[in-house]
Design a protein around this motif. Sequence first.
Motif, mmCIF file in Angstrom:
data_model
loop_
_atom_site.group_PDB
_atom_site.id
_atom_site.type_symbol
_atom_site.label_atom_id
_atom_site.label_comp_id
_atom_site.label_asym_id
_atom_site.label_seq_id
_atom_site.Cartn_x
_atom_site.Cartn_y
_atom_site.Cartn_z
ATOM 1 N N GLY A 45 -0.625 -6.787 6.830
ATOM 2 C CA GLY A 45 -1.718 -7.549 6.618
ATOM 3 C C GLY A 45 -3.319 -7.002 6.817
ATOM 4 N N ILE A 46 -3.945 -7.864 7.187
ATOM 5 C CA ILE A 46 -4.888 -6.714 7.330
ATOM 6 C C ILE A 46 -5.297 -6.531 8.950
ATOM 7 N N ASN B 103 5.331 -13.892 7.918
ATOM 8 C CA ASN B 103 3.206 -14.040 7.525
ATOM 9 C C ASN B 103 3.283 -12.902 6.090
ATOM 10 N N GLU B 104 4.153 -13.078 4.859
ATOM 11 C CA GLU B 104 4.337 -11.986 4.210
ATOM 12 C C GLU B 104 3.921 -12.768 2.820
ATOM 13 N N ASP B 105 2.554 -13.457 3.236
ATOM 14 C CA ASP B 105 1.903 -14.382 2.252
ATOM 15 C C ASP B 105 1.642 -13.583 1.146
ATOM 16 N N ALA C 58 -3.599 -13.054 3.767
ATOM 17 C CA ALA C 58 -4.396 -13.496 5.054
ATOM 18 C C ALA C 58 -3.641 -13.188 6.084
ATOM 19 N N SER C 59 -2.870 -12.733 5.849
ATOM 20 C CA SER C 59 -2.174 -12.217 6.869
ATOM 21 C C SER C 59 -3.093 -11.056 7.933
ATOM 22 N N ALA D 205 3.772 -3.853 9.820
ATOM 23 C CA ALA D 205 3.521 -3.626 8.901
ATOM 24 C C ALA D 205 4.052 -4.764 8.274
ATOM 25 N N ASN D 206 2.994 -6.416 7.514
ATOM 26 C CA ASN D 206 3.302 -6.928 6.683
ATOM 27 C C ASN D 206 3.602 -6.479 5.576
ATOM 28 N N SER D 207 4.375 -5.995 4.867
ATOM 29 C CA SER D 207 4.556 -4.600 3.503
ATOM 30 C C SER D 207 4.933 -5.469 2.699
#
Length: 691
Positions: free
Chosen positions: A311-312, A351-353, A399-400, A408-410
């Motif tokens: 994620g950003i 939010n792992e999109d 975009a997450s 950390a959405n890896s």
Amino acid sequence: MKLIIKRMSCKPSPEYCESKNRFSMNGFLAILLSGFLLLPFLIADASADATCGNGIVESGEQCDDGNLYDYDMCMNDCKWRMAEINVSTCTGQGELYLYRGDPFQPINTSFFVNRNQLLIFARNSATISARVDQNDITPEIVFQDTHVTVYSLNTTNGSLVSVNGTSPYGARGIQGYLAQDRERPVYNSTGITIIYDNESENYMYLRKGEYSYIIFDKYTINLPGEPEDYREVTAKVKDESNNSYIVTSVYDHPYPSGTQGAVVDNFQIEDDGPYTFSVDTEDSIYWPLAQCKVTCEDADYSYDVNMWVTGINCYYPDHSTDYDTISVPVKANYSVKGWVSRGHPGHCQTNEDFYLEINGESGPETEDDPDPCAVTERLDFLGNFSFVSGNNDIIMHTASRCPPDTTANSVDLNRICLYRIYDISADNLPPNISEEARDDKGNALTGNYIPEDVAAINITSKAFDTATGVISHRIVYWTVQNNEYNNGSVECGPVYPEDVSECYKEFGYEYDTIIKYYAEAVDRAGNRNVTEARIISTYPHPLANFETRNIYIEMGDSLLIPVKVRNIDTVTDNITVWINSSFAYGKPGFVSKGTGDYEITGPDNEILNVYNLNPMEERTFIIYAPPTDIGEYYINMTAISKYAAPSLIDLDRASVTIKYPVTFPGLSFWTVILIIFLSLFLVSRLSWFAV
């Protein structure tokens, strides 16, 4: 004199320890009293060097079971009997466990594993039980056929596994052990194929993809003082569709020793089709073959990538985008799928999109896992894109954001699969297809007959479709050789619109052969094209033929020629035979030999109708002709099968040479003798009168 008290180790061999550690109380008191009396000697001995066999695992030793017996789990050099061999295949990593020093794997054994699944390869005759960390476990059967059973045990890192059992084959009852992780198995137990011994070739249909094999091999025992026994193992994989070898691997020395070995390797299958797997070993019983995890089933192209995003503001430096380039050989529209790994053990994420941008076109966002704590690997649809021939730029976006997320959405993209998109609605024409037959010298067989000086006949078919390509292509054939019937097909293709699918089939030459075949191709739009069936045959011909072709008779004798008629089809057949000749007077006639199945029709009795011939049945008829003049004549025969589609027309010819008899025409032998006697008598009388 000194007394050494040995400590028995139960870890390597529980049975041994249970049988040896049975001390009576009197014996214990005697040892205790002796210890007090000899305490100075024991203290002095404690500083001695490490000794294998003293029951204490010391520096440089893997085990010490208190004896120097070389055939239990702890060998007389204080090394484990079981050797651990690290293996790596295209699906995962693991360890093979094989017994060191003996040519065969013992059934009753113990060893430590550091994986969560243990596969046991055993003969069906073996009765197996197991213990994991002193707990009795019933092994699960995950594969079984007529010869081999593969068992599975749940283990943990550092587990002590004990396997016990019986088998009428003794040490041959167990072939080997393989430890692996269930999450990334060396072998998926549901996809194992067991192949047997080195005395036969193993035929199988393999799909495009990567495969791995393990060859368990046995060797003779190396006796003391003899050199180590090195023997080669050769593995071969043959592509039966074009009679070529795609794998010929020679292994000089399977490890861990010359008495018990294993070979692990991978190979690639480029096209679906029939293959032969064979191994040349000294004493191999069987070996497993498994297809690696197919991450891009039926994809036109696939590429390994190493792309990942978080994620950003979740990672520093920022990794919300990643880049890669793949080289595509054919410009076209492709549907893109990708193998995606999400999550990490112990971390719950949301939010792992993400989505892909390829050559400036953006695809849809992928769906997140409903369980934020899930660790998954799956094939996701990533969109339809236009690719150019050559390098194509790929950008992975997310975009997450962090916040609102706190972890950390890896997400990792490991492999990209391209499936070509075809405009099926615009393809209304069948594929182009052509076929030809050639002899082993490369000469085209333009007629219906095979020359007698050939050793083989080769059928070739080529097919292509410029709109959607060929999805299937095959040669269908029927043969009769020396009265033996056979049929089948050779499958070829598929190919892309830019390529040509080629099919081959070779037939060996036999004196009496007929081959009927056609070629068929289907494009991706479902359009089908079939060549006209063709029949080629040797001479003499297998439908109907004269049993004698060069006949010499004397003028005035009758002519009797056997004609053999037979059915080469798979249904009851009716065959019509026309016979004519160049005889000066009349046509040949037919004479019954008692079959009762013939009928004479037509002018001058030149037609023979043979009814109700069963498949592969043959009958013999007799042709009669009354020759009336000397010279060379010919009898010509044409036979037509009613049910051989297309209609099989068979031609044959016999030459008849009519000559003068040895005696005078029209006179018997005794008449000629009488004439000669009278002539001699008259000559003698005339001579007497002259005197």
